[in-house]
Design an enzyme around this catalytic site. Structure first.
Site, PDB file in Angstrom:
ATOM      1  CE  LYS A 239       1.948  -5.740  -6.953  1.00  0.00           C
ATOM      2  NZ  LYS A 239       0.672  -6.131  -7.593  1.00  0.00           N
ATOM      3  NE  ARG A 273      -2.669  -0.296  -6.122  1.00  0.00           N
ATOM      4  CZ  ARG A 273      -1.760  -0.785  -5.284  1.00  0.00           C
ATOM      5  NH1 ARG A 273      -0.698  -1.418  -5.719  1.00  0.00           N
ATOM      6  NH2 ARG A 273      -1.917  -0.620  -3.977  1.00  0.00           N
TER       7      ARG A 273
HETATM    8  C1  8Y4 Z   1       6.647  -3.712  -2.798  1.00  0.00           C
HETATM    9  C2  8Y4 Z   1       5.615  -2.830  -2.786  1.00  0.00           C
HETATM   10  C3  8Y4 Z   1       6.377  -5.055  -2.977  1.00  0.00           C
HETATM   11  C4  8Y4 Z   1       4.317  -3.257  -2.959  1.00  0.00           C
HETATM   12  C5  8Y4 Z   1       5.084  -5.483  -3.131  1.00  0.00           C
HETATM   13  C6  8Y4 Z   1       4.049  -4.584  -3.124  1.00  0.00           C
HETATM   14  C7  8Y4 Z   1      -2.394  -4.478  -6.688  1.00  0.00           C
HETATM   15  C8  8Y4 Z   1      -3.462  -3.860  -6.026  1.00  0.00           C
HETATM   16  C9  8Y4 Z   1      -1.875  -4.282  -4.616  1.00  0.00           C
HETATM   17  C10 8Y4 Z   1      -2.510  -4.737  -8.079  1.00  0.00           C
HETATM   18  C11 8Y4 Z   1      -4.688  -3.704  -7.962  1.00  0.00           C
HETATM   19  C12 8Y4 Z   1       1.651  -4.450  -3.650  1.00  0.00           C
HETATM   20  C13 8Y4 Z   1      -3.946  -3.164  -3.680  1.00  0.00           C
HETATM   21  C14 8Y4 Z   1       0.442  -5.289  -3.468  1.00  0.00           C
HETATM   22  N1  8Y4 Z   1      -1.396  -4.723  -5.780  1.00  0.00           N
HETATM   23  N2  8Y4 Z   1      -4.589  -3.475  -6.645  1.00  0.00           N
HETATM   24  N3  8Y4 Z   1      -3.110  -3.731  -4.725  1.00  0.00           N
HETATM   25  N4  8Y4 Z   1      -3.679  -4.322  -8.661  1.00  0.00           N
HETATM   26  N5  8Y4 Z   1      -5.792  -3.347  -8.621  1.00  0.00           N
HETATM   27  N6  8Y4 Z   1       2.769  -5.088  -3.243  1.00  0.00           N
HETATM   28  O1  8Y4 Z   1      -1.637  -5.300  -8.738  1.00  0.00           O
HETATM   29  O2  8Y4 Z   1       1.603  -3.341  -4.085  1.00  0.00           O
HETATM   30  S1  8Y4 Z   1      -1.029  -4.375  -3.091  1.00  0.00           S
END
Ligand code: 8Y4
Length: 305
Positions: A239, A273
């Site tokens: 992130k 996660r």
């Molecule tokens: C690079 C890769 C930059 C991924 C940003 C991202 C969470 C979640 C997401 C979380 C739970 C993400 C579905 C966002 N984040 N579910 N989901 N907790 N429970 N962004 O923090 O991965 S998606």
């Protein structure tokens, strides 16, 4: 031996041993576990036809399980800021074949990342074991669908909607207090609707309507979430909180993420996660060994490792 130094925060001990019924699986959270991320948005897998995409998803899931993931989180709606709107039908068409294949071919514990009541119902019918809702069952009909699924639900904090949540987020109180208050309110709403506490997990929602400073503070004071006495799930993998601190693009954020993982484990995270399962399992087990003052996690007790 107990430390004679009074720590500024209490370390997590073996006191809270959560166990979750996830359909046919029983999830043991007596030590922290890793959840592998499987995106099934069109941009995430090769577009050489439906079969190729399904096969790639299945092999990716299989690899994450081999690396030590306890479950696979399957999501078909991109929650990145500015991502295009996905209809429920489209989300269903993306997620269903993957859930079905992971269950049938690998007997995997599948978490479905969705806010859609339709997807929740279909996924549970296909054998999914958990619902992961970044909107904490706030969408119309989601609470009822979650109740009737019989599955555990992860309730995540977020401020605003993915489209606009990163436009100068502000909080009226310390961010961790706002998160605890919101999650407590959602837990109460679930209990009123007939979703018992023993089916709930909580997530502070790193990156969802939060500045880097909010995210860093939220991790520092994550122990505040332990007051709700429910299992905690955290997602920080790749992130922008890592990118902004280290000045690294998304493909160079693993080491930063491992540091955050160790800190989250110390603060009581039960499920992490992540995209990079193997390295994260090592980081989690190492942090846990320090907290336990030993390497006897339930998984290697017999191996003598
Ligand atoms: C690079 C890769 C930059 C991924 C940003 C991202 C969470 C979640 C997401 C979380 C739970 C993400 C579905 C966002 N984040 N579910 N989901 N907790 N429970 N962004 O923090 O991965 S998606």
């Amino acid at each position: 031996m107990k430390s004679t130094v009074d720590p500024s925060y209490s370390l997590k001990t073996a006191g809270s041993a959560f166990q979750l019924r996830c359909g046919r699986h029983l999830l043991d959270l007596s030590f922290p576990r890793v959840m592998g991320i499987l995106n099934v948005t069109p941009d995430s897998f090769s577009d050489g036809g439906q079969h190729v995409a399904l096969d790639d998803a299945l092999r990716h899931g299989e690899r994450m399980l081999a690396e030590g993931a306890v479950m696979i989180d399957v999501g078909g709606e991109s929650t990145r800021p500015g991502a295009p709107f996905v209809s429920e039908q489209e989300e269903l068409d993306r997620v269903s074949p993957v859930v079905e294949a992971l269950v049938r071919e690998l007997d995997a514990l599948v978490s479905v990342d969705t806010s859609s009541p339709v997807v929740m119902r279909e996924a549970s019918a296909l054998g999914a074991g958990m619902i992961n809702d970044v909107r904490a069952l706030e969408r119309e009909g989601a609470l009822a669908a979650a109740v009737s699924s019989g599955l555990p639900v992860c309730l995540m904090h977020r401020q605003g909607e993915p489209q606009d949540m990163q436009q100068s987020p502000r909080y009226e109180q310390p961010v961790e207090s706002a998160v605890v208050a919101y999650l407590a309110e959602r837990v109460a709403a679930c209990e009123t609707a007939g979703l018992r506490r023993n089916r709930l997990l909580l997530d502070p929602g790193f990156g969802f309507g939060k500045t880097v400073e909010h995210n860093l503070r939220l991790l520092k004071y994550m122990e505040a979430l332990q007051s709700l006495e429910l299992p905690l799930l955290v997602g920080m993998s790749r992130k922008s909180m890592i990118g902004k601190v280290l000045g690294r693009p998304v493909e160079e954020r693993l080491a930063g993420g491992l540091a955050l993982t160790a800190m989250a484990v110390e603060r009581g995270a039960n499920i992490i996660r992540v995209h990079d399962v193997g390295p994260t399992v090592d980081a989690v087990n190492m942090a846990w060994a320090v907290l336990q003052e030993g390497c006897e996690t339930p998984l290697n007790k017999e191996s003598g490792a």
